[in-house]
Design an enzyme around this catalytic site. Structure first.
Site, mmCIF file in Angstrom:
data_model
loop_
_atom_site.group_PDB
_atom_site.id
_atom_site.type_symbol
_atom_site.label_atom_id
_atom_site.label_comp_id
_atom_site.label_asym_id
_atom_site.label_seq_id
_atom_site.Cartn_x
_atom_site.Cartn_y
_atom_site.Cartn_z
ATOM 1 N N HIS A 23 0.752 -1.118 -0.195
ATOM 2 C CA HIS A 23 0.037 0.395 0.154
ATOM 3 C C HIS A 23 0.780 1.167 0.101
ATOM 4 C CE1 HIS A 23 -3.456 -2.698 2.359
ATOM 5 N NE2 HIS A 23 -3.451 -2.175 1.330
ATOM 6 N N LYS A 47 -16.930 -6.916 7.519
ATOM 7 C CA LYS A 47 -15.772 -7.866 7.711
ATOM 8 C C LYS A 47 -15.126 -8.250 8.596
ATOM 9 C CE LYS A 47 -13.374 -7.957 3.318
ATOM 10 N NZ LYS A 47 -12.262 -6.251 2.342
ATOM 11 N N ARG A 96 -2.217 -6.077 -7.925
ATOM 12 C CA ARG A 96 -0.912 -7.320 -8.166
ATOM 13 C C ARG A 96 -1.014 -8.056 -8.801
ATOM 14 N NH1 ARG A 96 -2.760 -7.957 -1.818
ATOM 15 N NH2 ARG A 96 -4.582 -8.087 -3.441
ATOM 16 N N SER A 134 -2.794 -7.710 3.097
ATOM 17 C CA SER A 134 -2.995 -7.607 4.732
ATOM 18 C C SER A 134 -3.438 -8.964 5.026
ATOM 19 C CB SER A 134 -4.177 -6.215 4.713
ATOM 20 O OG SER A 134 -3.970 -4.944 4.038
HETATM 21 O O1 PNS Z 1 -9.079 -3.118 0.729
HETATM 22 P P1 PNS Z 1 -10.072 -3.215 -0.228
HETATM 23 O O2 PNS Z 1 -11.066 -4.195 0.837
HETATM 24 O O3 PNS Z 1 -9.892 -4.284 -1.243
HETATM 25 O O4 PNS Z 1 -11.235 -2.182 -0.842
HETATM 26 C C1 PNS Z 1 -12.655 -1.801 -1.266
HETATM 27 C C2 PNS Z 1 -12.827 -1.018 -1.179
HETATM 28 C C3 PNS Z 1 -13.360 -0.112 0.301
HETATM 29 C C4 PNS Z 1 -12.403 0.206 -2.334
HETATM 30 C C5 PNS Z 1 -14.257 -0.882 -1.860
HETATM 31 O O5 PNS Z 1 -15.411 -2.040 -0.878
HETATM 32 C C6 PNS Z 1 -15.484 0.785 -1.893
HETATM 33 O O6 PNS Z 1 -15.230 0.726 -3.096
HETATM 34 N N1 PNS Z 1 -16.621 0.372 -0.845
HETATM 35 C C7 PNS Z 1 -17.296 1.595 -0.464
HETATM 36 C C8 PNS Z 1 -18.912 1.373 -1.330
HETATM 37 C C9 PNS Z 1 -19.006 1.235 -3.422
HETATM 38 O O7 PNS Z 1 -19.170 2.318 -3.558
HETATM 39 N N2 PNS Z 1 -19.531 0.238 -3.886
HETATM 40 C C10 PNS Z 1 -20.006 0.165 -5.064
HETATM 41 C C11 PNS Z 1 -18.714 0.216 -5.732
HETATM 42 S S1 PNS Z 1 -17.855 -1.728 -5.885
#
Ligand code: PNS
Length: 165
Positions: A23, A47, A96, A134
């Site tokens: 990150h 989660k 990745r 993570s």
């Molecule tokens: O680190 P992660 O868990 O892969 O991040 C995921 C994240 C936070 C980018 C994604 O879950 C997110 O944007 N959530 C907010 C809700 C949202 O906008 N959902 C619609 C698009 S997927």
């Protein structure tokens, strides 16, 4: 104009539970590409996190204070709504491996439909971090392994404190 990209605000969203060197590599590269980079931790995820949002914000701020144009924040609700509130025109995500691509593709398309003004920009993870996640770090530390090469020092300190509690 060559400086156009530097005029923009980008959001690098994620769970960051916890922040890894992978990150951090993306944050450093994003900070060079955009005028301002907002690293945004998602609140209210389904989660079960190891670190609370406040704990994550604390360690991420400690790490990111080295960058003059990086802010650490949290958000809930839709990412595109948060992007609109913050006047961000870009969402930064790292890829990745091919396994990341499918979910990232879906998220980018959904976000584009919801708010076409926000572009998702992907950076390939640097080779040395292509396998760091993570989830893997939490598993290693819980099983007594050494994760010092995978996370910044403030994160390592908090991880060690969690497992020795
Ligand atoms: O680190 P992660 O868990 O892969 O991040 C995921 C994240 C936070 C980018 C994604 O879950 C997110 O944007 N959530 C907010 C809700 C949202 O906008 N959902 C619609 C698009 S997927």
């Amino acid at each position: 104009m060559a400086s156009e990209g530097r005029e923009s605000i980008a959001i690098y969203p994620g769970s960051f539970d916890p922040l890894t060197n992978g990150h951090l590599d993306l944050i450093a590269r994003g900070a060079r590409l955009f005028r301002n980079l907002i690293v945004a931790v998602l609140k209210n995820t389904q989660k079960q996190p190891l670190f609370s949002v406040d704990e994550r914000l604390g360690m991420m701020r400690e790490v990111c204070c080295a960058f003059g144009n990086v802010e650490v924040d949290s958000f809930d609700g839709l990412l595109v709504d948060y992007a609109a509130r913050r006047d961000a025109t870009a969402i930064l995500r790292g890829i990745r491996a091919i396994s990341d691509y499918e979910i990232e593709l879906q998220m980018a398309h959904v976000n584009r439909r919801l708010r076409p003004e926000t572009e998702t920009i992907f950076l390939l993870a640097s080779e040395e971090y292509a396998f760091v996640s993570s989830r893997m770090i939490k598993e290693i530390i819980m099983l007594g392994g050494d994760v010092s090469q995978f996370v910044p020092a403030p994160v390592l300190e908090r991880l060690r404190a969690k497992v020795t509690r």
